[in-house]
Design an enzyme around this catalytic site. Structure first.
Site, PDB file in Angstrom:
ATOM      1  N   GLU A 147     100.369  68.612   5.484  1.00 19.06           N
ATOM      2  CA  GLU A 147      99.496  67.665   4.778  1.00 19.06           C
ATOM      3  C   GLU A 147      98.605  68.409   3.782  1.00 19.06           C
ATOM      4  OE1 GLU A 147      98.564  64.254   7.049  1.00 19.06           O
ATOM      5  OE2 GLU A 147      96.489  64.193   6.314  1.00 19.06           O
ATOM      6  N   ASP A 149      95.306  67.150   1.465  1.00 12.86           N
ATOM      7  CA  ASP A 149      94.436  65.975   1.377  1.00 12.86           C
ATOM      8  C   ASP A 149      93.337  66.100   0.334  1.00 12.86           C
ATOM      9  OD1 ASP A 149      95.765  64.970   3.641  1.00 12.86           O
ATOM     10  OD2 ASP A 149      94.350  65.943   4.990  1.00 12.86           O
ATOM     11  N   GLU A 151      90.101  63.602   0.170  1.00 15.22           N
ATOM     12  CA  GLU A 151      89.446  62.455   0.799  1.00 15.22           C
ATOM     13  C   GLU A 151      88.077  62.266   0.170  1.00 15.22           C
ATOM     14  OE1 GLU A 151      91.239  62.607   5.296  1.00 15.22           O
ATOM     15  OE2 GLU A 151      89.926  64.236   4.651  1.00 15.22           O
TER      16      GLU A 151
END
Length: 306
Positions: A147, A149, A151
């Site tokens: 992953e 990310d 955010e």
């Protein structure tokens, strides 16, 4: 477009453009395109804090690639009733209400690429709201997924929106490598680019084309670097206390408008001196958390921190 009626408490929505430049698992020769997502903002307005920053000059990678309609490249993953495609599929609205958030996932998977979203965040009280733009293969590798990310974490009356970046491989979420930054602008007033460059050499996180973080692929610890093909996601959801307080191919050919080599090619093996200087500026002025400085969390720091 018919207006969307907000629920009694809130209905945060955001505006996103997505740009993808990558090597696709299924379509090796297709041209790269820029993907549009539109998410509108229907929240009340608050006075932004003044941010008197003079930003560094950098190359605008986001100006380099053409575009494709979102409805042809993405599918609805959850909260389908909160998603609408607009303008002949070139845009979409994603909403969060009291019942559900919403999200989109790319139909293709990518071995590497440049992925970018232009987002306008909801203004007003957004405590607990999480807007995520990320790469993942958790659906195919549930016990050892990769992953990368970005955010964007909502705020309450005391805190501004912040951006958190994270990267891990082979399911090592428990040893996530988070870093957090304040913005040098009010992200609710206009659209700003949030970008991920991922290839065999490094992963770079950028905000308005300014690198804020580089994670280098090292042969010394290869197992922590994402290497399996991933999908692209854009979501909005309710993170509550976690977000507000606790959240620690398409191939790019030389025929494209920018003349850039493929994203896994020599043009993207390392940052330019201009980009390095810009990243140093961002990290000195705006970073307020790095896992490499979190001694209470890591009794022995991860190897790349040394």
């Amino acid at each position: 477009m018919n207006p969307i009626k907000p629920p009694p408490i809130y209905n945060p929505m955001l505006h996103i453009f997505l740009l993808i430049c990558s090597q696709n698992m299924a379509l090796w020769q297709q041209k790269l395109h820029l993907l549009y997502l539109l998410i509108l903002c229907l929240a009340t307005v608050v006075s932004p804090h003044s941010r008197p920053y003079t930003t560094p000059t950098v190359t605008h990678l986001t100006d380099s690639f053409p575009r494709v309609p979102v409805d042809g490249a993405f599918t609805k993953t959850f909260g389908a009733s909160n998603i609408q495609f607009l303008s002949n599929g070139s845009m979409a609205t994603l909403a969060l209400d009291k019942i559900s958030g919403s999200g989109l996932a790319s139909q293709s998977r990518y071995y590497y690429g440049f992925f970018s979203a232009a987002i306008k965040l909801p203004s007003g009280l957004s405590s607990g709201v999480v807007v995520a733009f990320y790469l993942s293969n958790a659906d195919k590798f549930p016990h050892n997924h990769d992953e990368i990310d970005i955010e964007l974490l909502g705020h309450d009356k005391r805190n501004d929106w912040v951006i958190q970046t994270n990267i891990y491989a082979n399911g090592s979420v428990s040893t996530g490598r988070e870093e957090k930054f304040y913005f040098w602008f009010d992200p609710t007033q206009q659209y700003h680019y949030y970008s991920i460059l991922w290839n065999s050499y490094h992963t770079v996180f950028l905000v308005d084309n300014i690198p804020v973080r580089e994670f280098i692929h090292s042969n010394t610890y290869p197992s922590i670097y994402p290497s399996k093909p991933m999908s692209v996601y854009a979501t909005i959801w309710d993170g509550s206390e976690w977000a507000t307080h606790g959240a620690t191919g398409s191939s790019c050919s030389k025929a494209n408008p920018s003349g850039l080599d493929p994203v896994n090619g020599p043009e993207f093996t390392k940052l330019s001196q201009q980009q390095i200087a810009a990243m140093d500026w961002a990290r000195r002025k705006l970073m307020f958390y790095s896992y490499c400085n979190d001694r209470p969390r890591f009794k022995v720091l991860p190897p790349e921190c040394h």
